[in-house]
Enzyme design. Structure first.
Site, PDB file in Angstrom:
ATOM      1  N   HIS A  60      -3.514  -5.743   1.377  1.00 20.60           N
ATOM      2  CA  HIS A  60      -2.737  -5.972   2.597  1.00 20.60           C
ATOM      3  C   HIS A  60      -2.677  -7.444   3.006  1.00 20.60           C
ATOM      4  O   HIS A  60      -3.545  -7.912   3.762  1.00 20.60           O
ATOM      5  CB  HIS A  60      -3.363  -5.179   3.758  1.00 20.60           C
ATOM      6  CG  HIS A  60      -3.210  -3.706   3.632  1.00 20.60           C
ATOM      7  ND1 HIS A  60      -2.212  -2.999   4.279  1.00 20.60           N
ATOM      8  CD2 HIS A  60      -3.916  -2.792   2.933  1.00 20.60           C
ATOM      9  CE1 HIS A  60      -2.331  -1.707   3.981  1.00 20.60           C
ATOM     10  NE2 HIS A  60      -3.354  -1.566   3.170  1.00 20.60           N
ATOM     11  N   GLU A  84      -0.725  -8.691   5.154  1.00 23.34           N
ATOM     12  CA  GLU A  84      -0.457  -8.772   6.601  1.00 23.34           C
ATOM     13  C   GLU A  84      -1.735  -8.682   7.419  1.00 23.34           C
ATOM     14  O   GLU A  84      -1.728  -8.975   8.618  1.00 23.34           O
ATOM     15  CB  GLU A  84       0.542  -7.672   7.022  1.00 23.34           C
ATOM     16  CG  GLU A  84      -0.024  -6.285   7.249  1.00 23.34           C
ATOM     17  CD  GLU A  84      -0.360  -5.504   5.979  1.00 23.34           C
ATOM     18  OE1 GLU A  84      -0.476  -6.106   4.902  1.00 23.34           O
ATOM     19  OE2 GLU A  84      -0.542  -4.272   6.084  1.00 23.34           O
ATOM     20  N   CYS A 107       0.828  -1.204   0.000  1.00 21.76           N
ATOM     21  CA  CYS A 107       0.000   0.000   0.000  1.00 21.76           C
ATOM     22  C   CYS A 107       0.870   1.265   0.000  1.00 21.76           C
ATOM     23  O   CYS A 107       1.501   1.560  -0.992  1.00 21.76           O
ATOM     24  CB  CYS A 107      -0.982  -0.050   1.172  1.00 21.76           C
ATOM     25  SG  CYS A 107      -2.422   0.982   0.894  1.00 21.76           S
TER      26      CYS A 107
HETATM   27  N1  LIG Z   1      -3.268   1.902   3.801  1.00 16.59           N
HETATM   28  C1  LIG Z   1      -2.389   2.663   3.181  1.00 16.59           C
HETATM   29  O1  LIG Z   1      -1.198   2.398   3.191  1.00 16.59           O
HETATM   30  C2  LIG Z   1      -2.921   3.908   2.538  1.00 16.59           C
HETATM   31  C3  LIG Z   1      -1.930   4.530   1.613  1.00 16.59           C
HETATM   32  C4  LIG Z   1      -2.234   5.975   1.289  1.00 16.59           C
HETATM   33  N2  LIG Z   1      -2.197   6.782   2.475  1.00 16.59           N
HETATM   34  C5  LIG Z   1      -3.549   6.085   0.554  1.00 16.59           C
HETATM   35  O2  LIG Z   1      -4.514   6.521   1.093  1.00 16.59           O
HETATM   36  O3  LIG Z   1      -3.621   5.739  -0.585  1.00 16.59           O
END
Ligand SMILES: NC(=O)CC[C@H](N)C(=O)O
Length: 256
Positions: free
Chosen positions: A217, A219, A99
């Site tokens: 994600h 994790e 992400c």
């Molecule tokens: N969960 C995250 O890592 C979000 C990544 C980034 N802040 C976004 O909103 O795209």
């Protein structure tokens, strides 16, 4: 018979990264020995990154997403750690960006790194809807991508959660997109596109397969009970797809 060696996993922390503990716990479950590395400590001793077999850039809101998600962190890492990271990869090290970590890797140019010169070739921009999405998605794993991170995953049903505002994957142009396709560098595609990504791309690797970045994600998918549809899932008794991905890397680095 020699025992498998312990695999050191470095988790990058600091400045608004917020999924570091979640990722660290998941890597511990996967059998890794986790150490958290604050960016400020690394800046004082960049070579300390070479202590690790796996370096992971977690999700979050590094530098408050100012200028664009991952942009400031990517600049900082590129300026200070480029040589060390090149050495790490050349020596068989693995790098993961999830992400905000994925956004950071592509904006610094280490991924996909088609010409080995860290030129940014793809990006992740605001979701087509203009909204932050937070839900579970179904993913297809590219069976032709031979990355160590992906062992066995193309044969399983994959669901990971997403939580992002800037997850729309775009290549610089069609040439880059074709290179990603022809090089089998696409790792994950969404079954249903949640953010307007080109070709529904959710994750890619570099040519070595050792650098992986993805918006979903893994994790947060290390137990079947984390999935809101868990009652309908067939709990195979084996690791979940999230744990499998992390375990693949730990086992590969351990030489198992
Ligand atoms: N969960 C995250 O890592 C979000 C990544 C980034 N802040 C976004 O909103 O795209």
């Amino acid at each position: 018979m020699s025992a498998a060696r312990t695999v050191q996993v470095g988790i990058i922390t600091g400045f608004g990264i917020n999924a570091d503990k979640e990722l660290g716990q998941a890597f511990t479950l996967a059998g890794g020995e986790v150490r958290y590395c604050h960016i400020n400590d690394l800046r004082a001793a960049p070579e300390s990154l070479l202590d690790f077999s796996i370096i992971a850039f977690p999700g979050g809101f590094s530098f408050g997403d100012h200028v664009g998600s991952g942009k400031i962190l990517s600049h900082l890492v590129r300026v200070q750690f480029r040589n060390v990271l090149d050495t790490l990869i050349a020596g068989g090290g693995l790098i993961l960006g999830i992400c905000n970590g994925f956004q950071t890797l592509v904006k610094m140019g280490i991924l996909p790194n088609l010409n080995q010169d860290w030129t940014p070739e793809v990006s992740l921009i605001h979701n087509e809807s203009g909204e932050f999405v937070d839900r579970w998605v179904e993913l297809q794993v590219n069976p032709r991508n031979g990355s160590p991170w992906l062992h066995g995953l193309s044969e399983t049903h994959i669901e990971y959660p997403i939580r992002h505002g800037e997850g729309r994957f775009i290549p610089r142009d069609d040439t880059v997109l074709n290179q990603l396709k022809q090089g089998n560098l696409i790792a994950f595609q969404y079954a249903e596109n949640p953010n307007g990504s080109v070709d529904a791309i959710a994750g890619i690797t570099d040519e070595t397969g050792r650098v992986l970045g993805l918006m979903p994600h893994p994790e947060a998918a290390v137990s079947f009970y984390q999935n809101p549809r868990w009652a309908r899932q067939e709990a195979s008794g084996g690791p979940t797809p999230g744990l499998q991905l992390l375990k693949n890397a730990v086992d590969w680095a351990a030489g198992i």
